[in-house]
Scaffold this active site. Structure first.
Site, PDB file in Angstrom:
ATOM      1  N   SER A 290       0.816  -1.211   0.000  1.00 44.73           N
ATOM      2  CA  SER A 290       0.000   0.000   0.000  1.00 44.73           C
ATOM      3  C   SER A 290       0.859   1.273   0.000  1.00 44.73           C
ATOM      4  O   SER A 290       1.548   1.562  -0.966  1.00 44.73           O
ATOM      5  CB  SER A 290      -0.954  -0.049   1.197  1.00 44.73           C
ATOM      6  N   ASP A 301      10.052   5.119 -10.417  1.00 42.91           N
ATOM      7  CA  ASP A 301       9.598   5.589 -11.728  1.00 42.91           C
ATOM      8  C   ASP A 301      10.131   6.970 -12.068  1.00 42.91           C
ATOM      9  O   ASP A 301      10.220   7.333 -13.249  1.00 42.91           O
ATOM     10  CB  ASP A 301       8.068   5.593 -11.782  1.00 42.91           C
ATOM     11  N   LYS A 315      -0.592  -4.382  -2.870  1.00 45.02           N
ATOM     12  CA  LYS A 315      -1.879  -3.896  -2.378  1.00 45.02           C
ATOM     13  C   LYS A 315      -2.019  -2.460  -2.861  1.00 45.02           C
ATOM     14  O   LYS A 315      -1.642  -1.528  -2.183  1.00 45.02           O
ATOM     15  CB  LYS A 315      -1.924  -4.000  -0.854  1.00 45.02           C
TER      16      LYS A 315
END
Length: 618
Positions: A290, A301, A315
């Site tokens: 999460s 990224d 998750k």
């Protein structure tokens, strides 16, 4: 009440109608579903042979409805809301101790630093033999916790004994608001590398402030390690704010997408980063979920740092809390999955899990946990700590609840539903995406590290001893707080004599050689069930591999190969007992292969930049 029920039934019917083809009357199926439910419900109330508690019946209906959705959608009554607030705020009113049960009494596992319990001198291993003059012998753990907690400013009198049979001392402690910190350790390691640990904690209200404070306390470091291993997540807002501390202004952190493109929101970094130019490594593992994955994905990224460790949990779903207050004096709420998270490259963080409702469920308190999912999570976890983190993140459990689930026998986790290979497989896909600099990253669920480093778990038998808390219990008995052992052994060295004493202690706890046959019998039952229920070949092969691994482990159980692991586990408990939690955490870093790899990457500037270089440039 009728208005509340209609609202719930509307939600139920809408969920079933989501995939229906559009009709002239969009509510036709909703109305039909409501009529079917009403017909069944009215006949139950009118004709069932016994009187029913309508609230209990409706609660069961709600649970059944949510059970068809996903593991994260959940209904909260008033007590559930209280626990939810504690988890998200990281605060509660109490003494500041973690407790368990030992020798039929509550035992202090560890006091939290700078809390009333810590200042009162409570230590790991202390037995709480009475609360407000009432004996705690055979008291349920939940009852003990409730007795110790209360309104801030109120006092509670407890009787504490260093070990069983010792004369207890009386302590009166004033309750305070206890803040559970997200950052549990901040250290400058070798080679001017700063280490910030959020390992096995949660993202709560003040997490970003804690991380910012930690960064500022390390002004001279030439590299940073942010440890998110075993962190099951928490508040979304804190995830974006933590990522913002490291990213340049104006870059995407995460996007949120609802069903059918109804709403899409992108969160961007917006503040001046206080650690923008410091080389960074983020540590993750299978228990990182999460909010942890949002941070790791944003760092990866945007090519801001290197991610090291093992693939994260996956998750990546958004839960929204809907207020369902039935009456003015009674609160309830619905936590519903309403969207998914996507990393800046466009890849989904969420890994789809097989959540088909099984014939049998694991009963845990008033909750039903899908047994296949519980078994899958445990079997996928390399060690106890990772299994605990996986259970916590998947079912929003606290640590004590997850510990209790791990005590369930393997055979008891098996229901009678048919399990195929997918039940035990990792569903991570291979969709290719690209970072800001053009590096390849992969979607399908979770965050894959730039540098994969598998941890070195303790052998299964040693994990079993740790899971049952036998190392802790033995050390508490062997070196009680009122003994002179620590003065005579200032280095806290574990002797061969202590190891022998521990193994004898294990045998008295029925975890010795007689356990061999019990374990084999359980696996044999599992094999019979797999054959009768025609489980897939992959599942049956997994059980055979489990049998082989258990036999191999039992054959070497008492060999000298296990001695280093046992000594290491005993030493960690000795350090906790005499030097505290922080010292124990530092000790655990000494043989941490994932951390060692992170340090190596940061210490070698060329290697660090090479990992972040685009594929074409390599």
């Amino acid at each position: 009440m009728r208005h509340f029920l209609m609202g719930l039934i509307f939600l139920f019917a809408s969920a079933n109608a989501i995939q229906a083809a559009p009709t002239e009357d969009p509510y036709a199926e909703v109305n039909a579903s409501w009529e079917r439910f009403g017909a069944v419900y009215s006949r139950i109330l009118e004709n069932y042979y016994a009187r029913l508690d309508q609230r209990e019946v409706m609660s069961a209906a709600i649970k059944g409805m949510l059970g068809q959705l996903d593991p994260y959608s959940e209904y909260y009554d008033e007590e559930g809301l209280r626990q939810l607030r504690q988890d998200t705020t990281g605060k509660f009113a109490g003494l500041g101790i973690t407790v368990a049960i030992k020798d039929r009494f509550p035992v202090v596992i560890s006091p939290i630093e700078d809390t009333p319990a810590f200042r009162a001198g409570l230590r790991p291993g202390d037995l709480i033999v009475a609360v407000e003059g009432k004996s705690t012998l055979d008291m349920q753990l939940e009852s003990v916790v409730n007795a110790l907690r209360g309104e801030p400013g109120t006092k509670v009198a407890i009787s504490v004994a260093p070990h069983l049979g010792a004369t207890p001392r009386e302590v009166e402690i004033q309750r305070e608001i206890i803040t559970i910190r997200s950052v549990v350790l901040v250290e400058e390691l070798q080679k001017k590398i700063g280490y910030i640990s959020m390992r096995q904690t949660r993202f709560s209200e003040h997490t970003s402030s804690e991380v910012e404070e930690a960064i500022k306390s390390l002004p001279r470091v030439e590299g940073l390690i942010l440890d998110l291993r075993g962190n099951p997540g928490g508040l979304f807002s804190q995830a974006t704010q933590v990522a913002d501390l490291f990213l340049p202004q104006g870059v995407p952190i995460v996007s949120i997408k609802e069903r059918d493109g109804r709403r899409e929101e992108v969160k961007y970094s917006h503040r001046h980063s206080i650690a923008r130019n410091v080389p960074l490594v983020v540590l993750i593992d299978e228990g990182s979920a999460s909010a942890s994955e949002i941070v790791a994905g944003a760092i990866q990224d945007n090519d801001r740092g290197v991610v090291v460790g093992a693939a994260s949990f996956g998750k990546g779903s958004v839960q929204t809390i809907f207020d369902l207050r039935e009456r003015e004096e009674e609160a309830s709420a619905l936590k519903l999955t309403t969207a998914l998270y996507y990393a800046p490259s466009g890849r989904s963080i969420h890994r789809e899990q097989d959540i088909a409702k099984p014939v049998h469920s694991v009963l845990f308190g008033d909750r039903e946990l899908p047994h296949q999912l519980v078994m899958d999570l445990i079997l996928r976890s390399e060690n106890r700590a990772k299994a605990l983190s996986a259970l916590q993140s998947h079912f929003d459990m606290d640590s004590e609840s997850a510990e209790s689930v791990l005590l369930i026998r393997l055979g008891d986790l098996v229901g009678k539903s048919k399990m195929g290979a997918a039940g035990l497989s990792d569903s991570m896909g291979n969709q290719t995406y690209y970072t800001q600099r053009g590096r390849k990253v992969f979607g399908g669920g979770g965050i894959r590290p730039d540098i994969s480093v598998e941890s070195e778990p303790f052998p299964p038998y040693v994990q079993e001893l740790e899971r049952r808390r036998l190392f802790f219990d033995f050390v508490i008995d062997y070196v009680s707080a009122d003994s002179s052992w620590a003065e005579e052994h200032p280095d806290l060295t574990v002797s061969d004599e202590m190891v022998e004493g521990f193994m004898e202690f294990v045998r008295t706890k029925d975890i010795g050689l007689d356990q061999d046959q019990k374990g084999l019998n359980q696996i044999a039952d599992l094999e019979d069930l797999a054959e009768k229920m025609d489980w897939g070949e992959a599942a049956q092969e997994s059980i055979q591999q489990l049998r082989a691994a258990v036999k191999q482990e039992w054959e070497r159980r008492y060999s000298s190969e296990l001695e280093p692991y046992i000594k290491s586990a005993l030493r960690r408990e000795l350090i906790l007992r005499f030097r505290g939690r922080k010292a124990q955490l530092l000790e655990g870093l000494q043989e941490d292969v994932q951390l060692a790899r992170a340090i190596e990457v940061l210490a070698d500037r060329e290697q660090y930049l090479g990992v972040l270089a685009a594929e074409e440039a390599k």
